[in-house]
Design a protein around this motif. Structure first.
Motif, PDB file in Angstrom:
ATOM      1  N   MET A 186       0.839  -1.183   0.000  1.00  0.00           N
ATOM      2  CA  MET A 186       0.000   0.000   0.000  1.00  0.00           C
ATOM      3  C   MET A 186       0.886   1.249   0.000  1.00  0.00           C
ATOM      4  N   THR A 187       0.474   2.226  -0.761  1.00  0.00           N
ATOM      5  CA  THR A 187       1.259   3.456  -0.837  1.00  0.00           C
ATOM      6  C   THR A 187       0.801   4.445   0.224  1.00  0.00           C
ATOM      7  N   SER A 188       1.710   5.325   0.612  1.00  0.00           N
ATOM      8  CA  SER A 188       1.376   6.388   1.563  1.00  0.00           C
ATOM      9  C   SER A 188       0.707   7.537   0.812  1.00  0.00           C
ATOM     10  N   ASP A 189       0.054   8.425   1.555  1.00  0.00           N
ATOM     11  CA  ASP A 189      -0.537   9.612   0.930  1.00  0.00           C
ATOM     12  C   ASP A 189       0.534  10.432   0.224  1.00  0.00           C
ATOM     13  N   ARG A 190       1.712  10.523   0.828  1.00  0.00           N
ATOM     14  CA  ARG A 190       2.808  11.294   0.237  1.00  0.00           C
ATOM     15  C   ARG A 190       3.238  10.681  -1.104  1.00  0.00           C
ATOM     16  N   GLU A 191       3.369   9.382  -1.166  1.00  0.00           N
ATOM     17  CA  GLU A 191       3.734   8.720  -2.424  1.00  0.00           C
ATOM     18  C   GLU A 191       2.639   8.910  -3.470  1.00  0.00           C
ATOM     19  N   GLN A 192       1.391   8.786  -3.052  1.00  0.00           N
ATOM     20  CA  GLN A 192       0.269   8.913  -3.987  1.00  0.00           C
ATOM     21  C   GLN A 192       0.144  10.331  -4.527  1.00  0.00           C
ATOM     22  N   VAL A 193       0.360  11.342  -3.665  1.00  0.00           N
ATOM     23  CA  VAL A 193       0.220  12.720  -4.107  1.00  0.00           C
ATOM     24  C   VAL A 193       1.290  13.083  -5.143  1.00  0.00           C
ATOM     25  N   VAL A 194       2.484  12.542  -4.984  1.00  0.00           N
ATOM     26  CA  VAL A 194       3.551  12.768  -5.958  1.00  0.00           C
ATOM     27  C   VAL A 194       3.210  12.071  -7.277  1.00  0.00           C
ATOM     28  N   PHE A 195       2.726  10.844  -7.189  1.00  0.00           N
ATOM     29  CA  PHE A 195       2.306  10.122  -8.389  1.00  0.00           C
ATOM     30  C   PHE A 195       1.227  10.904  -9.138  1.00  0.00           C
ATOM     31  N   GLU A 196       0.223  11.395  -8.406  1.00  0.00           N
ATOM     32  CA  GLU A 196      -0.879  12.125  -9.031  1.00  0.00           C
ATOM     33  C   GLU A 196      -0.377  13.369  -9.762  1.00  0.00           C
ATOM     34  N   ALA A 197       0.534  14.099  -9.161  1.00  0.00           N
ATOM     35  CA  ALA A 197       1.089  15.290  -9.819  1.00  0.00           C
ATOM     36  C   ALA A 197       1.804  14.908 -11.108  1.00  0.00           C
ATOM     37  N   GLY A 198       2.644  13.875 -11.035  1.00  0.00           N
ATOM     38  CA  GLY A 198       3.409  13.453 -12.206  1.00  0.00           C
ATOM     39  C   GLY A 198       2.531  12.944 -13.338  1.00  0.00           C
ATOM     40  N   ILE A 199       1.552  12.128 -13.000  1.00  0.00           N
ATOM     41  CA  ILE A 199       0.704  11.546 -14.042  1.00  0.00           C
ATOM     42  C   ILE A 199      -0.154  12.620 -14.709  1.00  0.00           C
ATOM     43  N   LYS A 200      -0.572  13.602 -13.935  1.00  0.00           N
ATOM     44  CA  LYS A 200      -1.388  14.662 -14.518  1.00  0.00           C
ATOM     45  C   LYS A 200      -0.564  15.573 -15.427  1.00  0.00           C
ATOM     46  N   LEU A 201       0.653  15.899 -15.037  1.00  0.00           N
ATOM     47  CA  LEU A 201       1.514  16.704 -15.917  1.00  0.00           C
ATOM     48  C   LEU A 201       1.854  15.937 -17.190  1.00  0.00           C
ATOM     49  N   GLY A 202       2.164  14.651 -17.060  1.00  0.00           N
ATOM     50  CA  GLY A 202       2.490  13.840 -18.237  1.00  0.00           C
ATOM     51  C   GLY A 202       1.314  13.743 -19.199  1.00  0.00           C
ATOM     52  N   ALA A 203       0.132  13.524 -18.664  1.00  0.00           N
ATOM     53  CA  ALA A 203      -1.064  13.431 -19.509  1.00  0.00           C
ATOM     54  C   ALA A 203      -1.348  14.765 -20.191  1.00  0.00           C
ATOM     55  N   LEU A 204      -1.253  15.850 -19.430  1.00  0.00           N
ATOM     56  CA  LEU A 204      -1.474  17.180 -19.981  1.00  0.00           C
ATOM     57  C   LEU A 204      -0.514  17.443 -21.146  1.00  0.00           C
ATOM     58  N   TYR A 205       0.750  17.177 -20.907  1.00  0.00           N
ATOM     59  CA  TYR A 205       1.776  17.413 -21.933  1.00  0.00           C
ATOM     60  C   TYR A 205       1.449  16.653 -23.219  1.00  0.00           C
ATOM     61  N   HIS A 206       1.224  15.363 -23.091  1.00  0.00           N
ATOM     62  CA  HIS A 206       1.037  14.529 -24.291  1.00  0.00           C
ATOM     63  C   HIS A 206      -0.316  14.747 -24.954  1.00  0.00           C
ATOM     64  N   GLN A 207      -1.294  15.208 -24.212  1.00  0.00           N
ATOM     65  CA  GLN A 207      -2.600  15.480 -24.794  1.00  0.00           C
ATOM     66  C   GLN A 207      -2.595  16.762 -25.624  1.00  0.00           C
ATOM     67  N   TRP A 208      -1.852  17.784 -25.201  1.00  0.00           N
ATOM     68  CA  TRP A 208      -1.961  19.104 -25.816  1.00  0.00           C
ATOM     69  C   TRP A 208      -0.843  19.457 -26.788  1.00  0.00           C
ATOM     70  N   VAL A 209       0.316  18.811 -26.711  1.00  0.00           N
ATOM     71  CA  VAL A 209       1.392  19.114 -27.659  1.00  0.00           C
ATOM     72  C   VAL A 209       0.877  18.868 -29.089  1.00  0.00           C
ATOM     73  N   GLY A 210       1.128  19.812 -29.957  1.00  0.00           N
ATOM     74  CA  GLY A 210       0.689  19.711 -31.344  1.00  0.00           C
ATOM     75  C   GLY A 210      -0.614  20.445 -31.623  1.00  0.00           C
ATOM     76  N   THR A 211      -1.262  20.944 -30.591  1.00  0.00           N
ATOM     77  CA  THR A 211      -2.511  21.677 -30.767  1.00  0.00           C
ATOM     78  C   THR A 211      -2.257  22.952 -31.571  1.00  0.00           C
ATOM     79  N   PRO A 212      -3.067  23.232 -32.579  1.00  0.00           N
ATOM     80  CA  PRO A 212      -2.936  24.497 -33.292  1.00  0.00           C
ATOM     81  C   PRO A 212      -3.198  25.651 -32.332  1.00  0.00           C
ATOM     82  N   ILE A 213      -2.330  26.662 -32.379  1.00  0.00           N
ATOM     83  CA  ILE A 213      -2.427  27.774 -31.425  1.00  0.00           C
ATOM     84  C   ILE A 213      -1.883  29.043 -32.070  1.00  0.00           C
ATOM     85  N   SER A 214      -2.386  30.170 -31.593  1.00  0.00           N
ATOM     86  CA  SER A 214      -1.860  31.476 -32.013  1.00  0.00           C
ATOM     87  C   SER A 214      -1.788  32.354 -30.773  1.00  0.00           C
TER      88      SER A 214
END
Length: 118
Positions: free
Chosen positions: A1-29
């Motif tokens: 079982m993971t601690s809250d501290r381990e889980q909170v770090v995982f959550e931050a990392g997974i959300k940044l990784g998903a955000l990055y890969h979801q939005w890179v390449g989006t047309p923007i101005s």
């Protein structure tokens, strides 16, 4: 079982990784950048464990192609996210560092002696 501290770090990392890969390449101005920043913030804040998120793009890197827009690249991101699991908090960031869009943990801590009413 993971601690809250381990889980909170995982959550931050997974959300940044998903955000990055979801939005890179989006047309923007430069004109649409603000609405895309807001759209990302409003989408990510809906996810479990996200307390805060700020998304900013480096508009100086937005060079228009012949059709009048650029493509969002990792080097344009400046994102800060705060996640919370229980009483553990993590502040993480995605921003250019030495020519690379680096994701890193900025701060992680647990708050003690708080009411469980939160």
């Amino acid at each position: 079982m993971t601690s809250d501290r381990e889980q909170v770090v995982f959550e931050a990392g997974i959300k940044l990784g998903a955000l990055y890969h979801q939005w890179v390449g989006t047309p923007i101005s430069r004109v649409s950048a603000g609405s895309v920043e807001t759209a990302i913030e409003r989408a990510v804040i809906l996810q479990p464990f996200v307390e805060e998120i700020t998304v900013r793009f480096d508009r100086s890197l937005m060079t228009e192609n012949r059709f009048g827009y650029s493509e969002l690249s990792g080097m344009m991101f400046d994102v800060e996210i705060v996640t919370r699991v229980g009483f553990a908090y993590c502040r993480a960031r995605l921003a250019p560092e030495q020519g690379y869009p680096l994701m890193k943990i900025v701060e992680c801590h647990e708050i003690q002696n708080l009411s469980r009413d939160r």
